[in-house]
Design a protein around this motif. Structure first.
Motif, PDB file in Angstrom:
ATOM      1  N   ILE A   1      23.845   7.290  -8.117  1.00  0.00           N
ATOM      2  CA  ILE A   1      23.506   6.777  -9.442  1.00  0.00           C
ATOM      3  C   ILE A   1      22.448   7.689 -10.052  1.00  0.00           C
ATOM      4  O   ILE A   1      21.794   8.451  -9.340  1.00  0.00           O
ATOM      5  CB  ILE A   1      22.985   5.318  -9.366  1.00  0.00           C
ATOM      6  CG1 ILE A   1      21.835   5.196  -8.371  1.00  0.00           C
ATOM      7  CG2 ILE A   1      24.113   4.373  -8.986  1.00  0.00           C
ATOM      8  CD1 ILE A   1      21.170   3.830  -8.354  1.00  0.00           C
ATOM      9  N   ASN A   2      22.299   7.629 -11.356  1.00  0.00           N
ATOM     10  CA  ASN A   2      21.421   8.578 -12.029  1.00  0.00           C
ATOM     11  C   ASN A   2      20.007   8.596 -11.457  1.00  0.00           C
ATOM     12  O   ASN A   2      19.420   9.656 -11.239  1.00  0.00           O
ATOM     13  CB  ASN A   2      21.358   8.275 -13.522  1.00  0.00           C
ATOM     14  CG  ASN A   2      22.666   8.577 -14.226  1.00  0.00           C
ATOM     15  OD1 ASN A   2      23.701   8.690 -13.572  1.00  0.00           O
ATOM     16  ND2 ASN A   2      22.629   8.705 -15.542  1.00  0.00           N
ATOM     17  N   ALA A   3      19.432   7.402 -11.218  1.00  0.00           N
ATOM     18  CA  ALA A   3      18.055   7.349 -10.724  1.00  0.00           C
ATOM     19  C   ALA A   3      17.929   8.140  -9.426  1.00  0.00           C
ATOM     20  O   ALA A   3      16.977   8.919  -9.250  1.00  0.00           O
ATOM     21  CB  ALA A   3      17.631   5.898 -10.508  1.00  0.00           C
ATOM     22  N   GLY A   4      18.883   7.953  -8.528  1.00  0.00           N
ATOM     23  CA  GLY A   4      18.839   8.669  -7.263  1.00  0.00           C
ATOM     24  C   GLY A   4      19.094  10.154  -7.435  1.00  0.00           C
ATOM     25  O   GLY A   4      18.425  10.986  -6.812  1.00  0.00           O
ATOM     26  N   ALA A   5      20.025  10.486  -8.308  1.00  0.00           N
ATOM     27  CA  ALA A   5      20.374  11.897  -8.489  1.00  0.00           C
ATOM     28  C   ALA A   5      19.239  12.670  -9.151  1.00  0.00           C
ATOM     29  O   ALA A   5      19.013  13.840  -8.837  1.00  0.00           O
ATOM     30  CB  ALA A   5      21.652  12.027  -9.305  1.00  0.00           C
TER      31      ALA A   5
END
Lengths: 335, 335, 335, 335
Positions: free
Chosen positions: B132-136
């Motif tokens: 997900i964006n936050a992790g990426a």
């Protein structure tokens, strides 16, 4: 303990390999047993709270009938959430997977097993997957049979086909579950209100909680794991017990949502489809293709583990470590 | 188009099988192409919105060098979220998986790819997974190199090793991404505030958005899928490009979180580790053991698909259907 | 200390009553001062962390010019969230309340002041009220003037009209706020992405954080409270500074959302419109009608309190207790 | 219809003023009646769905016994959520407010009236306020009496003291409520599981749903509003029916949470403590001090409104508009 042995003649080389596997398994189990002290038995009902937290047992059954066991492999425990996989498969057999999937999705959530939030936040409130309580209660209303007793009988008969013996319900556990089921009733009434529950709340809960209270030992769930490993085919009975598609679906659910909120970590670091319960059971399925050719179980196997001291996620502490070790040493990994 | 062919000599029987595979692939692709009209191109930036929604292309590269292709397999598109897998692997290579996993978890969420809710609700706000964006965004701050340019160069070099050619960044896409990055900036500043972002927000975003803007064709991502299928080993270069453990981890993440909020359904109904992007790309990895012996790719393969008309989840509509069909016909399934 | 005294001639009976009020106030303040040890100064920036937690001061200004003061009433502190009321009023004066209310709602939330969850969960993401950071940042983009400097100047001029002196910005606090504004930037970029922010993120934040850094003493906010008590009318300047409707709206917001997540409790147990800040300030408005005829302030008053030791909600511990005591003793309650 | 008239002798000037008030009220009511078509009757049970959506009625009772009425003021309707205020007061009378507030908080939420999310997300799951279902169900378990019947009898007796007549339960409505109470049962079981419910779920629900089904007309709730306006003192009986502190607390709750998710807007734009129900009732309390001296009700009043066509929030569409108009024209506002 003996069904596999009775059915299958093992060659001498195989006997040696089996001996070696048993020895290794025993060493590993005793190595991890002290880690049981890092966990605690589930405390919400007496029958679980009073389990011996130092217990740890394992049974592995190979596709060829090899049986490796160690530790408290004959200790009895209740299925708890391990039953969610079995109930899901039985409902799919009864109604077809498509019908079941109209009432429960197959998406992981990252929420607690008993969470109710997503039923409200995500309209129309379809349970996200059958491995959380909301989904499993929904599924329990879809089992074959009209009355709760008939539904439970159909599950017990289904299990008997897989494990080769009639298992029963631990009535003491069931009574305790029934009396502490406020949260599950809350979930069930919510689902009733949104239309996702087919039967009455009380009937669905009776079935659900009786499923949770089915008493087994590690060999039982190892056998179910073995049938799952073979995509619904029973290698000893030589009979397809449920469709391959349902088996694939169940194993996918075990990987994405089977180990509570540590499912992602089990997939990432172990890589074997597994389902756990708060009683400390873990049922794992190693398909033939995911088993290393030079392992003692080259044609795949089913694994049953029991270790009642569980971690913050609800998974057997030492049981999870033991499964990880086995998977690493014998190169079991579906990825 | 030719790297695989150049490197590998194919026998005559193999040529025939390949011809057959190509024919089948072509039939299937044209069968599913009309379903592109059920989706729409991502609309948030002009470069994606202006893609031709009727396009559909596929490349499959076998472990033995077999190359099957059909449709718009040479069309160029940007990696978008497909880059999340690559960035995660590169960060693990740079720092070791343990270091990376202290900053991002590996649990699926059921939330939208750009959701910020869980960062606040689940203390201390560690991103749930790198897909997900936050992790990426967190992961992009962990890439090798000090400056954003160095980090991007290291990613491009890493990709070059896998695909055999230097790919570049589509500057127009990157500029658009940069200008419409409000939500990603919001995520990044949140992560900065909770301490999960190592570099500055602007640097992390530059790296992240440039990764998203890397331009490829289906053969490129098929090659990356092939290396993943082989646990980090490049079968043509005969070189281990990243550790087996990291590859297993990446494939587990693809299964549990790779296809946005349809990840569970892809696992359940297709069963092949895959990662999609809103540009319409799907990268899939079929390990040797998950491939049927009588399929045209018995030793596993990498699959690259492109179809810019995406569904409500963000996955290529026709691309997903095509992947499902291929997996079913050729019996690709890890479960 | 003296503005009110200069403007107003007090009769002898009134002087006696005032003397009595001051004595009582002093007794109460010293009674509650030890409770400051139950709280802690806000720690996220040095300037707040270094405040003297044992400080407690109060100023009450009556509609007739009576001035009662005690304790650290002349200590300087920054407005922090107390500025949210002022900014909201100023924006309504600039654009009309209707325009402002298209960009921010007036509903309480029960969420943390810096929560971002509701922006995502409740479409289309309009901030729920101007008393939480998301709403206040939106409002700060609506102040009069084009540049941040002009907007801040207009706020300072607006405050000057109310308090009778030019207050300024504590630059050290502002610099600290600016450097630790990750979460506020996250909120602002989210709002930018959903279209609720009129200016650029950086400009809105500059204005918002400078408002928070405006330095006052208790008499300043008591004067603003007095003008609010009089529905926007300045009883000494004899001038309507802002519309009655805006004043009513602002006081309603103070009651429903003014005291962070203890707003309901302040309404329930104190019953006086009030707004607090993490610096330990509380600004309260007692309308004429909500003041007991036999109290020392029968025609209403404004109250300013300062006590930097705050509780878990963000409200001055001893300040809240003192306000409750005053309201009870002198029968101030709007309900 | 006549109790007030019987008890109070009105002077001639007062008669004229009353006539004028009645005329104005009639004009306003007929002006807003067409707006009923902007709303819809609650549809979840037949008895509510079958109400005449064009109905609109109002009763205002002044502290001096003045009675102004217009429209469908004698139409009978069930209290629904209006009962939440009454039950809360009765529980406080029975146990003391402190005891009640240990089991329910007084903070507004911004969530739907029947939301369950916050019970899970905010540990330990104490209901946020008694104006939402979760809180009201908790409160219903705290009413005086052991059996549900005794608890209901105590509520009916309490209401009788305030309104001067014995009201009853609409059995048809109650039966329907009972049969469609899945969501409320879900809430109640959740509360039982977290320990916030004193009685059994079934008993608490019986009491709660019977309270909701109490049948009244506008004069009844106007009388209750009047007693609230006088802080628990009955101006005609000349008797303190409940403590002032409890009345203040109840009015604060009406302002912060009384009008569902439009509570903030009612506070901001009307400024009169009010509680609504999905049946279309609105009960408002105008304290003496919040009433303009030159209004027809200078010493405060209670207002009862009925208009079954409700808006998206659950509030009577035309009823809310009428209340706003009355409050504006006669300058009723607590702020």
């Amino acid at each position: 303990m003996s069904m596999a042995n009775e059915n299958i003649q093992l060659g001498q080389a195989m006997q040696a390999a089996l001996q070696e596997a048993n020895t290794a398994l025993h060493t590993w189990l005793e190595h991890y047993r002290p880690y049981t002290s890092n966990g605690r038995c589930a405390a919400y009902i007496p029958a679980l709270a009073n389990a011996d937290p130092s217990q740890l047992g394992v049974t592995i059954i190979g596709s060829d009938g090899k049986l490796a066991q160690s530790g408290d492999c004959e200790a009895l425990f209740t299925l708890q959430s391990v039953s969610k996989v079995i109930g899901f498969i039985a409902a799919c057999v009864e109604h077809g997977a498509a019908y079941v999937l109209e009432r429960v999705d197959v998406e992981p959530t990252g929420d607690a097993f008993n969470s109710i939030v997503r039923l409200e936040v995500h309209k129309p409130g379809k349970p996200f997957n059958p491995m959380i309580n909301a989904g499993a209660i929904t599924v329990s209303s879809l089992l074959g049979g009209k009355s709760p007793q008939q539904k439970i009988d159909s599950i017990l008969a289904f299990i008997e086909k897989m494990v080769g013996r009639r298992v029963g319900i631990n009535e003491e556990v069931y009574q305790s579950e029934w009396q502490t089921a406020d949260r599950n009733r809350s979930l069930a009434y919510y689902l009733k209100g949104t239309g996702f529950l087919e039967s009455s709340v009380e009937q669905a809960l009776e079935v659900y909680l009786k499923e949770c209270s089915i008493e087994v030992h590690t060999q039982d769930i190892a056998m179910i794991g073995l049938v799952l490993a073979h995509d619904g085919y029973h290698p000893f009975r030589k009979e397809q017990l449920f469709p391959k598609e349902v088996a694939k679906l169940a194993k996918a659910l075990m990987v994405t949502c089977g180990m509570y909120n540590a499912s992602g970590k089990f997939a990432a670091f172990i890589g074997v489809p597994a389902k756990s319960g708060v009683s400390g059971g873990i049922m794992a399925a190693v398909p033939t293709h995911a088993s290393a050719p030079d392992s003692p179980f080259p044609a795949g196997c089913g694994i049953g583990i029991y270790g009642p001291a569980i971690d913050e996620y609800g998974n057997s502490v030492a049981g999870g470590m033991l499964l990880k070790h086995i998977a690493k040493e014998w190169d079991f990994n579906i990825f």
